[in-house]
Design a protein around this motif. Structure first.
Motif, PDB file in Angstrom:
ATOM      1  N   LEU A 196       0.817  -1.212   0.000  1.00 16.63           N
ATOM      2  CA  LEU A 196       0.000   0.000   0.000  1.00 16.63           C
ATOM      3  C   LEU A 196       0.855   1.268   0.000  1.00 16.63           C
ATOM      4  O   LEU A 196       0.309   2.374  -0.053  1.00 16.63           O
ATOM      5  N   GLY A 197       2.180   1.100   0.062  1.00 16.16           N
ATOM      6  CA  GLY A 197       3.067   2.258   0.081  1.00 16.16           C
ATOM      7  C   GLY A 197       3.210   2.902   1.443  1.00 16.16           C
ATOM      8  O   GLY A 197       3.721   4.020   1.556  1.00 16.16           O
ATOM      9  N   LEU A 198       2.795   2.202   2.493  1.00 16.88           N
ATOM     10  CA  LEU A 198       2.896   2.724   3.857  1.00 16.88           C
ATOM     11  C   LEU A 198       4.223   2.262   4.457  1.00 16.88           C
ATOM     12  O   LEU A 198       4.282   1.327   5.260  1.00 16.88           O
ATOM     13  N   ARG A 199       5.289   2.940   4.041  1.00 25.41           N
ATOM     14  CA  ARG A 199       6.643   2.467   4.368  1.00 25.41           C
ATOM     15  C   ARG A 199       6.898   2.347   5.862  1.00 25.41           C
ATOM     16  O   ARG A 199       7.318   1.279   6.355  1.00 25.41           O
ATOM     17  N   ASP A 200       6.693   3.420   6.610  1.00 26.46           N
ATOM     18  CA  ASP A 200       7.034   3.397   8.026  1.00 26.46           C
ATOM     19  C   ASP A 200       6.161   2.420   8.802  1.00 26.46           C
ATOM     20  O   ASP A 200       6.634   1.728   9.712  1.00 26.46           O
ATOM     21  N   GLU A 201       4.878   2.331   8.426  1.00 28.55           N
ATOM     22  CA  GLU A 201       3.978   1.376   9.083  1.00 28.55           C
ATOM     23  C   GLU A 201       4.382  -0.057   8.747  1.00 28.55           C
ATOM     24  O   GLU A 201       4.286  -0.958   9.585  1.00 28.55           O
ATOM     25  N   ALA A 202       4.838  -0.269   7.504  1.00 31.85           N
ATOM     26  CA  ALA A 202       5.301  -1.604   7.107  1.00 31.85           C
ATOM     27  C   ALA A 202       6.549  -1.990   7.891  1.00 31.85           C
ATOM     28  O   ALA A 202       6.681  -3.131   8.355  1.00 31.85           O
ATOM     29  N   ILE A 203       7.459  -1.035   8.043  1.00 29.45           N
ATOM     30  CA  ILE A 203       8.672  -1.303   8.825  1.00 29.45           C
ATOM     31  C   ILE A 203       8.308  -1.731  10.240  1.00 29.45           C
ATOM     32  O   ILE A 203       8.840  -2.718  10.771  1.00 29.45           O
ATOM     33  N   ALA A 204       7.378  -1.003  10.872  1.00 28.79           N
ATOM     34  CA  ALA A 204       6.979  -1.335  12.243  1.00 28.79           C
ATOM     35  C   ALA A 204       6.402  -2.745  12.327  1.00 28.79           C
ATOM     36  O   ALA A 204       6.684  -3.496  13.269  1.00 28.79           O
ATOM     37  N   ALA A 205       5.604  -3.123  11.329  1.00 27.26           N
ATOM     38  CA  ALA A 205       5.002  -4.461  11.339  1.00 27.26           C
ATOM     39  C   ALA A 205       6.061  -5.545  11.142  1.00 27.26           C
ATOM     40  O   ALA A 205       6.055  -6.566  11.841  1.00 27.26           O
ATOM     41  N   TYR A 227      14.134  -0.153   4.944  1.00 23.84           N
ATOM     42  CA  TYR A 227      15.096   0.644   5.716  1.00 23.84           C
ATOM     43  C   TYR A 227      15.922   1.525   4.771  1.00 23.84           C
ATOM     44  O   TYR A 227      16.163   2.706   5.046  1.00 23.84           O
ATOM     45  N   ALA A 228      16.389   0.947   3.672  1.00 24.91           N
ATOM     46  CA  ALA A 228      17.199   1.709   2.727  1.00 24.91           C
ATOM     47  C   ALA A 228      16.404   2.871   2.133  1.00 24.91           C
ATOM     48  O   ALA A 228      16.917   3.984   1.984  1.00 24.91           O
ATOM     49  N   GLU A 229      15.147   2.609   1.815  1.00 24.66           N
ATOM     50  CA  GLU A 229      14.283   3.660   1.281  1.00 24.66           C
ATOM     51  C   GLU A 229      14.113   4.788   2.293  1.00 24.66           C
ATOM     52  O   GLU A 229      14.022   5.967   1.921  1.00 24.66           O
ATOM     53  N   ALA A 230      14.081   4.432   3.574  1.00 23.09           N
ATOM     54  CA  ALA A 230      13.945   5.418   4.648  1.00 23.09           C
ATOM     55  C   ALA A 230      15.294   6.018   5.038  1.00 23.09           C
ATOM     56  O   ALA A 230      15.352   6.812   5.990  1.00 23.09           O
ATOM     57  N   ARG A 231      16.347   5.638   4.334  1.00 20.13           N
ATOM     58  CA  ARG A 231      17.716   6.122   4.586  1.00 20.13           C
ATOM     59  C   ARG A 231      18.213   5.701   5.972  1.00 20.13           C
ATOM     60  O   ARG A 231      19.050   6.378   6.572  1.00 20.13           O
ATOM     61  N   ARG A 232      17.745   4.581   6.429  1.00 19.91           N
ATOM     62  CA  ARG A 232      18.238   3.984   7.672  1.00 19.91           C
ATOM     63  C   ARG A 232      19.245   2.906   7.264  1.00 19.91           C
ATOM     64  O   ARG A 232      18.993   1.710   7.340  1.00 19.91           O
ATOM     65  N   PHE A 233      20.377   3.373   6.790  1.00 20.12           N
ATOM     66  CA  PHE A 233      21.302   2.505   6.055  1.00 20.12           C
ATOM     67  C   PHE A 233      21.949   1.426   6.925  1.00 20.12           C
ATOM     68  O   PHE A 233      22.138   0.299   6.466  1.00 20.12           O
ATOM     69  N   SER A 234      22.307   1.765   8.142  1.00 23.42           N
ATOM     70  CA  SER A 234      22.928   0.762   9.004  1.00 23.42           C
ATOM     71  C   SER A 234      21.979  -0.396   9.261  1.00 23.42           C
ATOM     72  O   SER A 234      22.358  -1.572   9.171  1.00 23.42           O
ATOM     73  N   GLU A 235      20.725  -0.072   9.565  1.00 19.15           N
ATOM     74  CA  GLU A 235      19.725  -1.112   9.795  1.00 19.15           C
ATOM     75  C   GLU A 235      19.432  -1.879   8.514  1.00 19.15           C
ATOM     76  O   GLU A 235      19.194  -3.086   8.535  1.00 19.15           O
ATOM     77  N   ALA A 236      19.474  -1.172   7.375  1.00 21.16           N
ATOM     78  CA  ALA A 236      19.247  -1.840   6.090  1.00 21.16           C
ATOM     79  C   ALA A 236      20.307  -2.897   5.837  1.00 21.16           C
ATOM     80  O   ALA A 236      19.990  -4.035   5.449  1.00 21.16           O
ATOM     81  N   LEU A 257      22.664  -5.269  -0.690  1.00 22.54           N
ATOM     82  CA  LEU A 257      23.699  -5.167   0.332  1.00 22.54           C
ATOM     83  C   LEU A 257      24.997  -4.672  -0.284  1.00 22.54           C
ATOM     84  O   LEU A 257      25.690  -3.806   0.289  1.00 22.54           O
ATOM     85  N   ALA A 258      25.345  -5.197  -1.462  1.00 22.61           N
ATOM     86  CA  ALA A 258      26.553  -4.745  -2.157  1.00 22.61           C
ATOM     87  C   ALA A 258      26.484  -3.251  -2.445  1.00 22.61           C
ATOM     88  O   ALA A 258      27.450  -2.509  -2.229  1.00 22.61           O
ATOM     89  N   ARG A 259      25.346  -2.794  -2.942  1.00 17.03           N
ATOM     90  CA  ARG A 259      25.191  -1.372  -3.283  1.00 17.03           C
ATOM     91  C   ARG A 259      25.395  -0.491  -2.049  1.00 17.03           C
ATOM     92  O   ARG A 259      26.098   0.524  -2.106  1.00 17.03           O
ATOM     93  N   LEU A 260      24.766  -0.859  -0.941  1.00 14.73           N
ATOM     94  CA  LEU A 260      24.906  -0.064   0.270  1.00 14.73           C
ATOM     95  C   LEU A 260      26.343  -0.049   0.775  1.00 14.73           C
ATOM     96  O   LEU A 260      26.857   0.991   1.214  1.00 14.73           O
ATOM     97  N   ARG A 261      27.000  -1.184   0.714  1.00  9.86           N
ATOM     98  CA  ARG A 261      28.401  -1.232   1.168  1.00  9.86           C
ATOM     99  C   ARG A 261      29.316  -0.420   0.260  1.00  9.86           C
ATOM    100  O   ARG A 261      30.205   0.291   0.737  1.00  9.86           O
ATOM    101  N   LEU A 262      29.093  -0.493  -1.039  1.00  7.24           N
ATOM    102  CA  LEU A 262      29.970   0.189  -1.989  1.00  7.24           C
ATOM    103  C   LEU A 262      29.702   1.692  -2.058  1.00  7.24           C
ATOM    104  O   LEU A 262      30.634   2.479  -2.232  1.00  7.24           O
ATOM    105  N   VAL A 263      28.447   2.076  -1.917  1.00  3.46           N
ATOM    106  CA  VAL A 263      28.075   3.485  -2.114  1.00  3.46           C
ATOM    107  C   VAL A 263      27.976   4.248  -0.800  1.00  3.46           C
ATOM    108  O   VAL A 263      28.465   5.383  -0.695  1.00  3.46           O
ATOM    109  N   VAL A 264      27.364   3.664   0.208  1.00  2.46           N
ATOM    110  CA  VAL A 264      27.136   4.367   1.462  1.00  2.46           C
ATOM    111  C   VAL A 264      28.286   4.157   2.436  1.00  2.46           C
ATOM    112  O   VAL A 264      28.867   5.118   2.954  1.00  2.46           O
TER     113      VAL A 264
END
Length: 333
Positions: A196-205, A227-236, A257-264
């Motif tokens: 449904l596009g409810l990112r933060d509510e989906a994360i909580a669930a 998490y990555a979409e929410a820019r919570r990169f460490s948790e992602a 995971l590769a993208r986050l490690r290489l870019v962030v």
């Protein structure tokens, strides 16, 4: 998600320990044979013996033998309604859904409003592939027992499949307000909220499902992407790493995971390791690969480019891709 592959089973039979199952089966068989061989034994007692034998076979997962025993019990004593009900269960477990539904419809006519019969009928309808009939039966059941957890869950599963995600999420939310320990329901709610596009509510669930031990590799992958979409990169990165640890074949989780490690994180070694794992698992999304190479900050850019080019995910199309291109153009010649 493996935990969401099917509706919840309505009778929740726990497996009996093998030694006990063997002893119970032997005792039931002796009882049934003894009563059947006794000419003076009342038909109701003989029926009870076959009923006990059917129960023992059912507990061992011998559906056909259980059905035969329950059928004999019911034939001897039509008032033994449990035999007819358990015959329907045995038929359903054996995959004979049509016959099981005939038996359940007859029971429902004799005892309308029996929630156990309605729940079983709904599940058998679901197993037979008749989602609309199953949902109607679950709605009938929920009218009688609004807070029946399995019925709420199964109805939500069917509503999601039918595209009614808003109502499914609403009903699951009510269920979880009263029964917050239901990890499987949290998992389904997370999936629906993400759709449904409810990112933060989906994360909580998804987080609630994970705390309750119900998040499988796919759920952890979805949580990591959110998490990555929410820019919570460490948790992602932590969630994606947990996903591939649970299932090393998850190519999207490896690539993300590769993208986050290489870019962030600018972790060249860890990023290359994850990228290689993604490619070994069959990752082949050329658009995502080119987007990775377009990042202004990219650790180990030269090696990343080499790996992606070798797999035909960057630069000129690989030789393996040429026949498909030629074939696609052929009708226009």
């Amino acid at each position: 998600m493996r935990g969401l592959a099917a509706a919840r089973h309505p009778w929740h039979n726990a497996a009996m320990p093998p030694a006990r199952a063997k002893a119970v089966l032997a005792a039931a068989l002796i009882l049934a044979l003894a009563l059947a061989s006794c000419a003076s034994a009342p038909r109701s007692e003989i029926a009870r013996g076959w009923y006990e034998l059917g129960t023992a076979w059912f507990d061992k997962g011998e559906w056909k033998k259980a059905g035969e025993a329950f059928s004999r019990a019911f034939a001897l004593d039509p008032e033994l309604k449990g035999a007819s009900f358990n015959l329907a269960r045995s038929l359903a477990e054996a995959g004979d859904y049509a016959t099981a539904l005939v038996a359940l419809d007859a029971l429902n006519e004799e005892d309308p409003g029996n929630t156990r019969i309605i729940a079983t009928r709904a599940f058998v309808q679901y197993k037979s592939g008749d989602a609309a009939a199953a949902l109607a039966s679950y709605e009938e059941l929920l009218a009688l027992e609004p807070d029946a957890p399995d019925a709420v869950y199964n109805a939500a599963l069917l509503r999601r499949a039918a595209g009614d995600r808003e109502r499914a999420a609403e009903e699951l939310g009510r269920l979880l307000a009263a029964r917050g320990e239901d990890g499987q329901a949290w998992l389904l709610l997370g999936l629906i909220r993400s759709e449904l596009g409810l990112r933060d509510e989906a994360i909580a669930a998804f987080e609630a499902a994970r705390k309750l031990g119900k998040a499988d590799a796919e759920a952890l992958e979805r949580l990591g992407l959110l998490y990555a979409e929410a820019r919570r990169f460490s948790e992602a990165m932590e969630s994606l790493a947990a996903s591939v640890q649970a299932d090393a074949a998850r190519k999207l989780a490896w690539f993300s995971l590769a993208r986050l490690r290489l870019v962030v994180a600018e972790d060249g070694g860890g990023g290359l390791e994850a990228l290689k794992k993604a490619l070994e698992a069959g990752f082949a999304d050329r658009e995502a690969a080119e987007a990775l190479l377009a990042e202004p900050v990219l650790a180990e850019r030269e090696e990343v480019t080499r790996l992606l080019t070798e797999k035909g995910l960057s630069g000129a199309p690989s030789a393996a891709a040429e026949p498909a291109k030629a074939g696609a153009e052929a009708p226009g010649r």
